[in-house]
Design a protein around this motif. Structure first.
Motif, mmCIF file in Angstrom:
data_model
loop_
_atom_site.group_PDB
_atom_site.id
_atom_site.type_symbol
_atom_site.label_atom_id
_atom_site.label_comp_id
_atom_site.label_asym_id
_atom_site.label_seq_id
_atom_site.Cartn_x
_atom_site.Cartn_y
_atom_site.Cartn_z
ATOM 1 N N THR A 92 0.097 -10.610 -19.525
ATOM 2 C CA THR A 92 -1.096 -10.425 -20.356
ATOM 3 C C THR A 92 -1.015 -9.140 -21.175
ATOM 4 O O THR A 92 -1.556 -9.062 -22.272
ATOM 5 C CB THR A 92 -2.390 -10.421 -19.516
ATOM 6 O OG1 THR A 92 -2.401 -9.275 -18.668
ATOM 7 C CG2 THR A 92 -2.508 -11.688 -18.691
ATOM 8 N N VAL A 93 -0.311 -8.146 -20.643
ATOM 9 C CA VAL A 93 -0.191 -6.864 -21.334
ATOM 10 C C VAL A 93 0.699 -6.979 -22.567
ATOM 11 O O VAL A 93 0.617 -6.163 -23.483
ATOM 12 C CB VAL A 93 0.310 -5.771 -20.369
ATOM 13 C CG1 VAL A 93 0.484 -4.437 -21.079
ATOM 14 C CG2 VAL A 93 -0.646 -5.608 -19.199
ATOM 15 N N LEU A 94 1.528 -8.007 -22.628
ATOM 16 C CA LEU A 94 2.354 -8.212 -23.821
ATOM 17 C C LEU A 94 1.509 -8.391 -25.075
ATOM 18 O O LEU A 94 2.016 -8.290 -26.185
ATOM 19 C CB LEU A 94 3.271 -9.430 -23.634
ATOM 20 C CG LEU A 94 4.388 -9.273 -22.615
ATOM 21 C CD1 LEU A 94 5.097 -10.609 -22.425
ATOM 22 C CD2 LEU A 94 5.373 -8.187 -23.022
ATOM 23 N N GLU A 95 0.217 -8.631 -24.905
ATOM 24 C CA GLU A 95 -0.695 -8.785 -26.041
ATOM 25 C C GLU A 95 -1.497 -7.513 -26.325
ATOM 26 O O GLU A 95 -2.424 -7.536 -27.137
ATOM 27 C CB GLU A 95 -1.645 -9.957 -25.778
ATOM 28 C CG GLU A 95 -0.909 -11.278 -25.644
ATOM 29 C CD GLU A 95 -1.837 -12.446 -25.483
ATOM 30 O OE1 GLU A 95 -2.636 -12.688 -26.413
ATOM 31 O OE2 GLU A 95 -1.767 -13.115 -24.447
ATOM 32 N N ASP A 96 -1.153 -6.418 -25.689
ATOM 33 C CA ASP A 96 -1.853 -5.151 -25.900
ATOM 34 C C ASP A 96 -1.809 -4.761 -27.379
ATOM 35 O O ASP A 96 -0.898 -5.152 -28.112
ATOM 36 C CB ASP A 96 -1.205 -4.048 -25.057
ATOM 37 C CG ASP A 96 -2.054 -2.792 -24.978
ATOM 38 O OD1 ASP A 96 -2.848 -2.691 -24.033
ATOM 39 O OD2 ASP A 96 -1.918 -1.926 -25.868
ATOM 40 N N THR A 97 -2.777 -3.966 -27.802
ATOM 41 C CA THR A 97 -2.843 -3.533 -29.199
ATOM 42 C C THR A 97 -1.810 -2.469 -29.544
ATOM 43 O O THR A 97 -1.481 -2.283 -30.711
ATOM 44 C CB THR A 97 -4.247 -2.974 -29.521
ATOM 45 O OG1 THR A 97 -4.525 -1.899 -28.609
ATOM 46 C CG2 THR A 97 -5.303 -4.050 -29.397
#
Length: 141
Positions: A92-97
């Motif tokens: 999910t962190v792969l989508e961090d800003t």
């Protein structure tokens, strides 16, 4: 023990908190993890990595923080963990800003799997999503 001046005492104390199942142990580890002046903070990083699912859950607040540095610290801990829940959370962190936080998540997934999928944290969103699908295939239960 975590207040001792002796490095070995602190190390053993943090390791003990890492394997202790009591909620108070996790709470103390998180206190040290969040204390930027704690001389044994790196030991708390390591010990949190031993906690498994409860540490993954406890780090969620850090992963939602507005400060990318705080998010990156939490991702670093997740990346050092061997827990499957940590790998799932890294997805999910792969989508961090922030691309630096995304890069750390990719690093963590490489550590978990021993593989690379060609994820580029600086790539356009559609390109990142394509390689994120590859990570999901490798991590799925």
């Amino acid at each position: 023990l975590s207040h001792s001046d002796a490095w070995l005492d602190r190390k053993v104390g943090m390791q003990g908190l890492g394997v202790c199942p009591r909620p108070e142990a996790l709470k103390r580890l998180l206190e040290v993890f969040h204390d930027e002046d704690a001389p044994h903070r790196s030991m708390a990083f390591e010990a949190l990595g031993e906690r498994g699912q409860d540490a993954v859950t406890a780090l969620d607040a850090d992963l939602q923080d507005a400060d990318p540095f705080k998010r990156a610290r939490a991702v670093h801990v997740l990346g050092r963990m061997t827990d499957r829940a940590a790998a799932a959370r890294l997805l999910t962190v792969l989508e961090d800003t922030d691309p630096r936080v995304r890069a750390l998540a990719d690093w963590g997934l490489k550590r978990h799997t021993g593989k690379q999928v060609g994820y580029d944290p600086d790539a356009a969103e559609d390109t990142r999503k394509a390689t994120m699908a590859k990570w999901r295939e490798l991590i799925k239960p």
